[in-house]
Design a protein around this motif. Structure first.
Motif, PDB file in Angstrom:
ATOM      1  N   GLY A 396       0.802  -1.223   0.000  1.00 11.61           N
ATOM      2  CA  GLY A 396       0.000   0.000   0.000  1.00 11.61           C
ATOM      3  C   GLY A 396       0.825   1.259   0.000  1.00 11.61           C
ATOM      4  O   GLY A 396       0.452   2.251  -0.616  1.00 11.61           O
ATOM      5  N   ASP A 417       8.198  -6.274   0.896  1.00 10.92           N
ATOM      6  CA  ASP A 417       7.568  -4.977   0.665  1.00 10.92           C
ATOM      7  C   ASP A 417       7.040  -5.033  -0.769  1.00 10.92           C
ATOM      8  O   ASP A 417       7.789  -4.854  -1.720  1.00 10.92           O
ATOM      9  CB  ASP A 417       8.633  -3.885   0.848  1.00 10.92           C
ATOM     10  CG  ASP A 417       8.120  -2.494   0.518  1.00 10.92           C
ATOM     11  OD1 ASP A 417       7.004  -2.358  -0.013  1.00 10.92           O
ATOM     12  OD2 ASP A 417       8.865  -1.528   0.786  1.00 10.92           O
ATOM     13  N   THR A 418       5.749  -5.326  -0.909  1.00 15.31           N
ATOM     14  CA  THR A 418       5.188  -5.594  -2.234  1.00 15.31           C
ATOM     15  C   THR A 418       4.604  -4.329  -2.835  1.00 15.31           C
ATOM     16  O   THR A 418       3.715  -3.714  -2.261  1.00 15.31           O
ATOM     17  CB  THR A 418       4.081  -6.655  -2.151  1.00 15.31           C
ATOM     18  OG1 THR A 418       3.016  -6.155  -1.332  1.00 15.31           O
ATOM     19  CG2 THR A 418       4.595  -7.950  -1.552  1.00 15.31           C
ATOM     20  N   GLN A 421      -0.719  -2.563  -7.695  1.00 15.31           N
ATOM     21  CA  GLN A 421      -1.893  -1.693  -7.802  1.00 15.31           C
ATOM     22  C   GLN A 421      -3.138  -2.500  -8.151  1.00 15.31           C
ATOM     23  O   GLN A 421      -3.015  -3.622  -8.637  1.00 15.31           O
ATOM     24  CB  GLN A 421      -1.708  -0.705  -8.960  1.00 15.31           C
ATOM     25  CG  GLN A 421      -0.359  -0.091  -9.077  1.00 15.31           C
ATOM     26  CD  GLN A 421      -0.285   0.812 -10.287  1.00 15.31           C
ATOM     27  OE1 GLN A 421      -0.347   0.356 -11.418  1.00 15.31           O
ATOM     28  NE2 GLN A 421      -0.166   2.099 -10.049  1.00 15.31           N
ATOM     29  N   THR A 422      -4.295  -1.873  -7.983  1.00 20.30           N
ATOM     30  CA  THR A 422      -5.540  -2.512  -8.404  1.00 20.30           C
ATOM     31  C   THR A 422      -5.415  -2.937  -9.873  1.00 20.30           C
ATOM     32  O   THR A 422      -5.864  -4.018 -10.262  1.00 20.30           O
ATOM     33  CB  THR A 422      -6.723  -1.521  -8.257  1.00 20.30           C
ATOM     34  OG1 THR A 422      -6.706  -1.001  -6.927  1.00 20.30           O
ATOM     35  CG2 THR A 422      -8.051  -2.208  -8.496  1.00 20.30           C
ATOM     36  N   ASP A 497       3.136   6.167 -10.640  1.00 21.47           N
ATOM     37  CA  ASP A 497       4.063   6.325  -9.518  1.00 21.47           C
ATOM     38  C   ASP A 497       5.451   6.754  -9.995  1.00 21.47           C
ATOM     39  O   ASP A 497       5.841   6.471 -11.125  1.00 21.47           O
ATOM     40  CB  ASP A 497       4.223   4.995  -8.765  1.00 21.47           C
ATOM     41  CG  ASP A 497       3.015   4.689  -7.920  1.00 21.47           C
ATOM     42  OD1 ASP A 497       2.710   5.483  -7.021  1.00 21.47           O
ATOM     43  OD2 ASP A 497       2.353   3.661  -8.172  1.00 21.47           O
ATOM     44  N   ARG A 512       2.941   8.755  -5.718  1.00 23.91           N
ATOM     45  CA  ARG A 512       2.151   9.084  -6.908  1.00 23.91           C
ATOM     46  C   ARG A 512       2.666  10.370  -7.551  1.00 23.91           C
ATOM     47  O   ARG A 512       3.044  11.318  -6.857  1.00 23.91           O
ATOM     48  CB  ARG A 512       0.674   9.292  -6.531  1.00 23.91           C
ATOM     49  CG  ARG A 512      -0.007   8.109  -5.895  1.00 23.91           C
ATOM     50  CD  ARG A 512      -0.274   6.965  -6.805  1.00 23.91           C
ATOM     51  NE  ARG A 512      -0.977   7.302  -8.008  1.00 23.91           N
ATOM     52  CZ  ARG A 512      -1.529   6.379  -8.812  1.00 23.91           C
ATOM     53  NH1 ARG A 512      -1.471   5.080  -8.496  1.00 23.91           N
ATOM     54  NH2 ARG A 512      -2.136   6.734  -9.916  1.00 23.91           N
ATOM     55  N   ARG A 523      -6.467   4.483  -1.776  1.00 21.61           N
ATOM     56  CA  ARG A 523      -6.294   5.463  -2.846  1.00 21.61           C
ATOM     57  C   ARG A 523      -7.485   6.395  -2.911  1.00 21.61           C
ATOM     58  O   ARG A 523      -8.604   5.938  -3.067  1.00 21.61           O
ATOM     59  CB  ARG A 523      -6.294   4.698  -4.143  1.00 21.61           C
ATOM     60  CG  ARG A 523      -5.009   4.628  -4.776  1.00 21.61           C
ATOM     61  CD  ARG A 523      -5.114   3.568  -5.805  1.00 21.61           C
ATOM     62  NE  ARG A 523      -5.465   4.163  -7.075  1.00 21.61           N
ATOM     63  CZ  ARG A 523      -5.243   3.522  -8.221  1.00 21.61           C
ATOM     64  NH1 ARG A 523      -4.730   2.317  -8.217  1.00 21.61           N
ATOM     65  NH2 ARG A 523      -5.548   4.100  -9.339  1.00 21.61           N
TER      66      ARG A 523
HETATM   67  C1  6R9 Z   1      -2.277  -2.971  -3.832  1.00 24.00           C
HETATM   68  C2  6R9 Z   1      -2.706  -1.565  -3.700  1.00 24.00           C
HETATM   69  C3  6R9 Z   1      -1.926   1.410  -5.532  1.00 24.00           C
HETATM   70  C4  6R9 Z   1      -0.951   2.521  -5.173  1.00 24.00           C
HETATM   71  C5  6R9 Z   1       0.295   2.480  -6.007  1.00 24.00           C
HETATM   72  C6  6R9 Z   1       1.297   3.168  -5.099  1.00 24.00           C
HETATM   73  C7  6R9 Z   1       0.894   2.688  -3.709  1.00 24.00           C
HETATM   74  C8  6R9 Z   1       1.205   0.223  -3.225  1.00 24.00           C
HETATM   75  C9  6R9 Z   1       3.238   0.168  -2.450  1.00 24.00           C
HETATM   76  C10 6R9 Z   1       2.933   1.502  -2.812  1.00 24.00           C
HETATM   77  C11 6R9 Z   1       5.045   2.158  -2.191  1.00 24.00           C
HETATM   78  C12 6R9 Z   1       4.544  -0.113  -1.902  1.00 24.00           C
HETATM   79  N1  6R9 Z   1       1.649   1.491  -3.277  1.00 24.00           N
HETATM   80  N2  6R9 Z   1       2.137  -0.587  -2.714  1.00 24.00           N
HETATM   81  N3  6R9 Z   1       3.831   2.488  -2.681  1.00 24.00           N
HETATM   82  N4  6R9 Z   1       5.413   0.919  -1.810  1.00 24.00           N
HETATM   83  N5  6R9 Z   1       4.910  -1.333  -1.489  1.00 24.00           N
HETATM   84  O1  6R9 Z   1      -2.337  -0.899  -2.753  1.00 24.00           O
HETATM   85  O2  6R9 Z   1      -3.519  -1.098  -4.694  1.00 24.00           O
HETATM   86  O3  6R9 Z   1      -5.171   0.552  -3.740  1.00 24.00           O
HETATM   87  O4  6R9 Z   1      -4.719   0.380  -6.222  1.00 24.00           O
HETATM   88  O5  6R9 Z   1      -3.039   1.393  -4.661  1.00 24.00           O
HETATM   89  O6  6R9 Z   1      -0.503   2.356  -3.817  1.00 24.00           O
HETATM   90  O7  6R9 Z   1       1.141   4.546  -5.166  1.00 24.00           O
HETATM   91  O8  6R9 Z   1       0.104   3.137  -7.254  1.00 24.00           O
HETATM   92  P1  6R9 Z   1      -4.199   0.320  -4.844  1.00 24.00           P
END
Ligand code: 6R9
Length: 646
Positions: A396, A417-418, A421-422, A497, A512, A523
């Motif tokens: 997230g 640390d994954t 995105q959706t 991103d 972002r 988001r």
């Molecule tokens: C799975 C999820 C996506 C946005 C993504 C980015 C941020 C997600 C992250 C991260 C840094 C990580 N994001 N994982 N930023 N490190 N490990 O979260 O989906 O709700 O669509 O959000 O979240 O900005 O573009 P979603």
């Protein structure tokens, strides 16, 4: 612009790598960097054979595919396994129920630690079939969408799988969304059926789901039936002819239901997400490619093994819940843990109490939850035996994994640390627990088949090759799909991103680059919050920005211009926040609402959010070039106003 040197300063551990603990690496699916590199090369140089092999190993097809991949980013016509057929619920339930009927598929915990349910594969299959039959009786046909607005409970998983069984794409709406947001989504997806509950309880608070559905249905004309789960037993309005009690509808159905053989490219679900502009987008995910991608990432990124107890404490209303509570783990025949309560109830030790009681091996959560817990003292972790854990996952937002690993993992776990995105369906950049040395704060390397490209000028993250889990379109709006993702940089998928790659090839996500705010991993589009604020009859105009926040990562800071002759009062400020709660949901409520004397606009009338962001964050020495402002004086007035509030 942020430079690599700045980043290095920001992350003192930029160059420090933590080796993978032996206990995690031993026996893992991908157990060395050499193995990762070998497979990665194969996935890029020979994607057809790489994915063909995985699709045949991990999925059961009713009709085998002969073609692995076609189409591309240029026309937005990506297809995977296009002549193959399968059923997702068969893959997630039947084949495991045949082999290991008594294996636990879902462990669920409610608000109180005493509310625990263990559901076997056989039971999950029977419930799913009953629900699928009930939906058919209510007239749902293959291809027609069903809206699911439920708490994070096993019925939500049955509902998703029942939709998959009969080939009806589901649209799950997070139960924290308001009636208005629900109505927008129902209208867009044209759902005829909504599956909901009377109420839910979280942290002892009652959330009136059915009431929200009643309000939403009035604003949308597609809904014919509401299937109602009796969850709390609280009194709710019941509309004869339209509303149907779920237990009554399911009771009379058979426990078997023939799964539809679906084309790999048929839609499995729509999931709405916020962008920088306009209304939320219904992202479309498919049966074959999505399922394969969710299953393979679940298997390798969490290093899932046969007897593990795997836990993801997200909500099924978000993509994380779709891919990593329901589809990925169940496709792999795992025991998946579902949590409906709060991490701080009955106290801040709740997660670790659950880890101890259920002997959880993988624990996947958002950094915001870890940051909240780290505000409390270590003893909330230390009093529990959490030695069953091997992999700690985070999603997230960027995480500084030091505390997660030291306090929870006792340095004996791997942190993944994954980053994803959706739109991506599953992980894009991530360490692999048995292989990748950790750099704190970096999502490290690309998953198999993913080719990340940082544009060296602006540092934005694009992906240059299609992968099986990518969203194929925006429901009803392919043009918007092309414009948002594929036509920004030629022949590439644009993530929205920023990213930097260091000298060792590790990726660092910088956040972002558009007007999307990430509050506690949710988001939220600035335009949606602004739209909600201007529904208040005393608000003339609004502009929202994200500001750094200790626990939530970012908080929403709203600048509001009032209509003529309207006075600022504490009541009005509360009403403005209330407007956001009503139109979107409580999770999107701004932390700060400032009545501003004006907004900084360019001569062409564009709001300069960059300046608003700096003012909100108190970084007045970094305002930069303000020469394009139509009225530079406005800036001083805003600064004065914000200062007076601090
Ligand atoms: C799975 C999820 C996506 C946005 C993504 C980015 C941020 C997600 C992250 C991260 C840094 C990580 N994001 N994982 N930023 N490190 N490990 O979260 O989906 O709700 O669509 O959000 O979240 O900005 O573009 P979603």
């Amino acid at each position: 612009m942020v430079s690599v040197t700045d980043l290095q300063k920001e992350h003192p551990l930029f160059n420090e790598r933590h080796e993978v603990p032996d206990r995690v690496s031993k026996g893992s699916h991908i157990s060395s960097m050499a193995q990762y590199e070998k497979y990665y090369r194969e996935s890029i140089e020979n994607p057809e054979s790489f994915w063909q092999q995985r699709a045949n190993e991990l999925l059961t097809w009713t009709k085998p595919f002969t073609k692995v991949f076609s189409g591309g980013f240029e026309n937005g016509d990506v297809k995977w396994f296009e002549d193959g057929e399968l059923n997702v619920s068969y893959n997630c339930l039947d084949r495991h129920a045949e082999r290991t009927p008594d294996k636990v598929a879902i462990i669920w915990e409610g608000d109180s630690p005493n509310q625990v349910e263990h559901i076997t594969y056989k039971q999950a299959l029977e419930q799913t079939c009953r629900l699928a039959n009930a939906m058919k009786e209510l007239g749902v046909k293959r291809g027609e969408s069903v809206c699911i607005y439920l708490p994070n409970c096993p019925t939500a998983a049955y509902a998703m799988l029942a939709c998959a069984r009969i080939g009806a794409p589901h649209s799950v709406v997070f139960a924290g969304f308001s009636a208005d947001s629900l109505a927008d989504r129902i209208r867009d997806s044209k759902s005829k059926l909504i599956i909901t509950a009377d109420q839910s309880t979280r942290g002892g608070k009652v959330i009136p789901l059915k009431q929200a559905v009643d309000d939403a249905v009035k604003k949308s004309d597609s809904v014919q039936h509401v299937l109602l789960l009796q969850n709390t037993g609280g009194k709710v309005h019941f509309e004869k002819g339209r509303d149907v009690w779920l237990h009554e509808a399911m009771e009379k159905q058979s426990t078997t239901c023939q799964p539809e053989s679906m084309n790999a490219e048929d839609p499995l679900f729509y999931l709405y997400t916020s962008g920088s502009t306009g209304t939320p987008k219904g992202l479309v995910h498919t049966q074959g490619g999505y399922l394969l991608y969710a299953a393979l990432t679940h298997l390798w990124v969490f290093d899932y093994r046969e007897n593990d107890i795997y836990a993801c404490v997200a909500d099924v209303g978000w993509i994380t819940g779709h891919s990593y509570i329901v589809y990925g783990p169940l496709c792999n025949g795992a025991t998946t843990f579902m949590f409906e309560g709060l991490p701080t109830l009955p106290d801040a030790g709740r997660y670790w109490d659950m880890v101890q009681r259920h002997k959880i091996t993988q624990f996947y959560t958002a950094p915001t939850a870890i940051r909240t817990l780290m505000k409390f003292d270590d003893t909330f972790v230390k009093r529990y035996d959490v030695t069953s854990l091997r992999v700690l996952g985070s999603v997230g937002e960027p995480i500084n994994p030091e505390s997660y690993n030291e306090v929870v993992g006792d340095k004996k776990c791997s942190i993944v640390d994954t980053y994803w995105q959706t739109e991506s369906g599953g992980h894009l950049l991530t360490p692999l627990p048995g292989a990748t040395p950790q750099k704190a704060g970096s999502a490290s390397f690309a998953f198999f088949g993913i080719v990340p490209e940082g544009n060296s000028v602006s540092g934005v993250l694009c992906i240059s090759k299609p992968w099986p889990g990518i969203t194929r379109t925006i429901f009803n709006d392919h043009e918007r799909y092309m414009k948002t993702y594929l036509n920004v940089y030629k022949n590439k998928y644009f993530t929205g991103d920023g990213v930097w790659k260091d000298q060792d090839g590790y990726h660092w996500i910088t956040g972002r680059v558009d007007d999307v705010i990430n509050v506690s991993g949710h988001r939220i589009g600035t335009s949606e919050v602004e739209g909600a604020l201007v529904t208040h009859n005393k608000c003339a105009e609004a502009a929202c920005v994200g500001v750094p926040h200790d626990v939530k990562g970012q908080a929403i800071f709203a600048y509001v211009i009032l209509k003529e002759n309207v006075e600022e009062t504490p009541e009005l400020l509360a009403e403005l926040k209330g407007a956001v709660r009503t139109h979107i949901g409580p999770f999107a409520t701004p932390d700060f609402v400032v009545i501003a004397p004006g907004l900084p606009k360019t001569r062409s009338g564009k709001i300069m959010r960059r300046l608003l962001r700096k003012i909100a964050a108190g970084e007045l020495d970094q305002l930069g070039d303000t020469s394009t402002l139509a009225d530079p004086h406005v800036l001083d007035l805003i600064i004065e106003k914000v200062k007076s509030l601090k």
